[in-house]
Design a protein around this motif. Structure first.
Motif, mmCIF file in Angstrom:
data_model
loop_
_atom_site.group_PDB
_atom_site.id
_atom_site.type_symbol
_atom_site.label_atom_id
_atom_site.label_comp_id
_atom_site.label_asym_id
_atom_site.label_seq_id
_atom_site.Cartn_x
_atom_site.Cartn_y
_atom_site.Cartn_z
ATOM 1 N N UNK A 1 -11.005 -3.008 7.310
ATOM 2 C CA UNK A 1 -10.863 -2.572 5.517
ATOM 3 C C UNK A 1 -11.653 -4.227 4.751
ATOM 4 N N UNK A 2 -13.027 -4.829 5.119
ATOM 5 C CA UNK A 2 -13.296 -6.390 4.632
ATOM 6 C C UNK A 2 -12.761 -6.401 3.579
ATOM 7 N N UNK A 3 -12.714 -5.270 2.352
ATOM 8 C CA UNK A 3 -11.979 -5.471 0.931
ATOM 9 C C UNK A 3 -10.309 -5.542 0.560
ATOM 10 N N UNK A 4 -9.621 -5.703 1.548
ATOM 11 C CA UNK A 4 -7.867 -5.501 1.535
ATOM 12 C C UNK A 4 -7.390 -6.865 0.550
ATOM 13 N N UNK A 5 -6.162 -5.944 0.232
ATOM 14 C CA UNK A 5 -5.342 -6.977 -0.445
ATOM 15 C C UNK A 5 -4.133 -7.136 0.212
ATOM 16 N N UNK A 6 -4.172 -8.365 -0.360
ATOM 17 C CA UNK A 6 -2.121 -8.565 0.403
ATOM 18 C C UNK A 6 -1.715 -9.146 -0.505
ATOM 19 N N UNK B 1 -11.917 6.192 -0.692
ATOM 20 C CA UNK B 1 -13.216 5.398 0.336
ATOM 21 C C UNK B 1 -13.711 4.254 -0.692
ATOM 22 N N UNK B 2 -13.994 3.965 -1.572
ATOM 23 C CA UNK B 2 -13.759 3.515 -3.246
ATOM 24 C C UNK B 2 -13.095 2.431 -3.513
ATOM 25 N N UNK B 3 -11.666 2.384 -3.110
ATOM 26 C CA UNK B 3 -10.991 1.951 -3.279
ATOM 27 C C UNK B 3 -10.202 0.967 -2.081
ATOM 28 N N UNK B 4 -9.517 -0.423 -2.308
ATOM 29 C CA UNK B 4 -9.161 -1.239 -1.246
ATOM 30 C C UNK B 4 -7.885 -1.099 -0.601
ATOM 31 N N UNK C 1 4.234 4.523 -2.440
ATOM 32 C CA UNK C 1 3.527 4.835 -3.811
ATOM 33 C C UNK C 1 2.183 5.041 -4.017
ATOM 34 N N UNK C 2 1.864 3.171 -3.303
ATOM 35 C CA UNK C 2 0.675 2.931 -3.284
ATOM 36 C C UNK C 2 -0.341 4.132 -2.513
ATOM 37 N N UNK C 3 -0.183 4.372 -1.657
ATOM 38 C CA UNK C 3 -0.266 5.586 -0.658
ATOM 39 C C UNK C 3 -1.099 6.312 -1.524
ATOM 40 N N UNK C 4 -0.011 6.883 -2.318
ATOM 41 C CA UNK C 4 -0.327 8.301 -2.791
ATOM 42 C C UNK C 4 -1.310 8.341 -4.101
ATOM 43 N N UNK C 5 -1.585 6.616 -4.521
ATOM 44 C CA UNK C 5 -3.297 7.045 -5.056
ATOM 45 C C UNK C 5 -4.570 6.601 -4.160
ATOM 46 N N UNK C 6 -4.365 7.631 -2.564
ATOM 47 C CA UNK C 6 -5.366 7.196 -2.293
ATOM 48 C C UNK C 6 -5.828 5.943 -1.221
ATOM 49 N N UNK C 7 -4.935 5.155 -1.569
ATOM 50 C CA UNK C 7 -5.208 3.716 -0.396
ATOM 51 C C UNK C 7 -4.138 3.758 0.575
ATOM 52 N N UNK C 8 -5.140 3.045 1.839
ATOM 53 C CA UNK C 8 -4.515 2.996 3.153
ATOM 54 C C UNK C 8 -3.479 1.733 2.687
ATOM 55 N N UNK C 9 -2.375 1.739 3.890
ATOM 56 C CA UNK C 9 -1.039 0.633 3.230
ATOM 57 C C UNK C 9 -0.603 0.539 4.757
ATOM 58 N N UNK C 10 -0.599 -0.793 4.709
ATOM 59 C CA UNK C 10 -0.357 -1.653 6.558
ATOM 60 C C UNK C 10 1.145 -2.048 6.078
ATOM 61 N N UNK C 11 2.190 -2.379 6.708
ATOM 62 C CA UNK C 11 2.977 -3.154 6.891
ATOM 63 C C UNK C 11 3.860 -3.610 7.584
#
Length: 305
Positions: free
Chosen positions: A111-116, A30-33, A59-69
């Motif tokens: 997710x207000x801290x989303x990275x693009x 929960x602490x990562x964007x 690969x990125x989701x494996x680090x605990x981050x939600x990813x959307x494509x």
């Protein structure tokens, strides 16, 4: 580590449904964007199943981050050589950018801290979307990831470091300024729009953008755009990191079994980790400075896509 849960869905867009794919980690942090990731493909190809989309997201989701494509609108293919011919299409600008903004705005609500981020043409869309949101009253992304990006309407002259890396046979198979111009004209549909800084962020006012990571291929003429953009970001006072991935050519994130994919995604994860930490005093807005990391190794084979 368990595989992420993958869900396909749609969002209501300005021209109909926008297909998206969610990658939900088995053990979310929960602490990562979150990351919204955009594939490349010269604005004419690619999709949710493209490895540059799917493999990067895994690969990125494996680090605990939600990813959307996002399966943003695509334009008919163009002729790279010979007399220019552009087929009629309703999918030209602003359709692809509108689809990206639909997916991003929806994710930012959750997710207000989303990275693009995005690769190649997807990186252009990512940077354009960040500028559009900067100029609006809504929230914007917490960071930008631009991989082997095309950011200028016309490919800039090769900076000397790029020219040095492309000497001899390493120049073969790279993009020419003429091909990039045709690609971009095919995207926008008119000479007038080629000069619009909202569409091609290179040379635009970049103040107010979030921190930026640029991932470059070692042997790629499009590095002229990324390298020039690094200087423009520095002039605007934007916190920037420029990583040249050793031994790579354009599209290395489309080859998940390659060393370039491994090195590039590891650099991306490290940057995301640092983005999530409190900045030291030297990285506060009043002290932001460009950081660059570069390494070059012998080239691997490549086929343009």
């Amino acid at each position: 580590m368990s595989d992420p849960q993958i869900r396909d869905g749609y969002l209501p867009g300005l021209r109909g449904r926008v297909p998206i794919r969610e990658y939900l980690p088995a053990t979310p942090d929960p602490a990562v964007p979150a990351l919204l990731w955009l594939h490349g493909g010269a604005f004419v190809s690619g999709g949710l199943d493209q490895l540059e989309s799917h493999a990067v997201a895994l690969r990125i989701a494996a680090t605990g981050r939600r990813v959307r494509t996002v399966d943003y609108a695509l334009i008919p293919r163009f002729q790279a050589w010979g007399p220019p011919k552009y087929r009629p299409s309703d999918n030209r600008y602003p359709a692809p950018l509108d689809d990206v903004l639909t997916a991003l705005s929806d994710l930012l609500d959750e997710e207000p801290s989303t990275v693009l981020g995005g690769a190649s043409a997807g990186a252009c869309l990512a940077a354009s979307a960040a500028l559009r949101l900067r100029d609006s009253s809504g929230p914007g992304p917490a960071g930008l990831v631009l991989a082997y990006a095309t950011l200028h309407a016309e490919l800039p002259r090769l900076p000397e470091p790029v020219r040095a890396r492309l000497r001899g046979r390493r120049r073969l198979g790279t993009f020419t300024p003429q091909v990039i111009r045709r690609m971009n004209l095919n995207y926008v549909g008119s000479e007038e729009l080629l000069r619009d800084p909202e569409i091609f962020p290179g040379g635009a006012d970049l103040t107010g953008l979030p921190p930026v990571l640029l991932l470059d291929a070692a042997y790629d003429s499009l590095s002229a755009s990324s390298t020039t953009f690094v200087g423009e970001l520095a002039e605007a006072g934007i916190e920037t990191e420029h990583v040249i991935v050793p031994g790579t050519r354009h599209g290395f994130l489309n080859r998940p079994r390659s060393a370039g994919f491994r090195d590039g995604t590891e650099a991306l994860v490290r940057w995301l980790d640092r983005l999530n930490r409190p900045a030291p005093s030297s990285n506060r807005p009043e002290h932001r400075a460009q950081r660059a990391a570069a390494a070059v190794c012998p080239s691997a084979g490549w086929t343009p896509y």
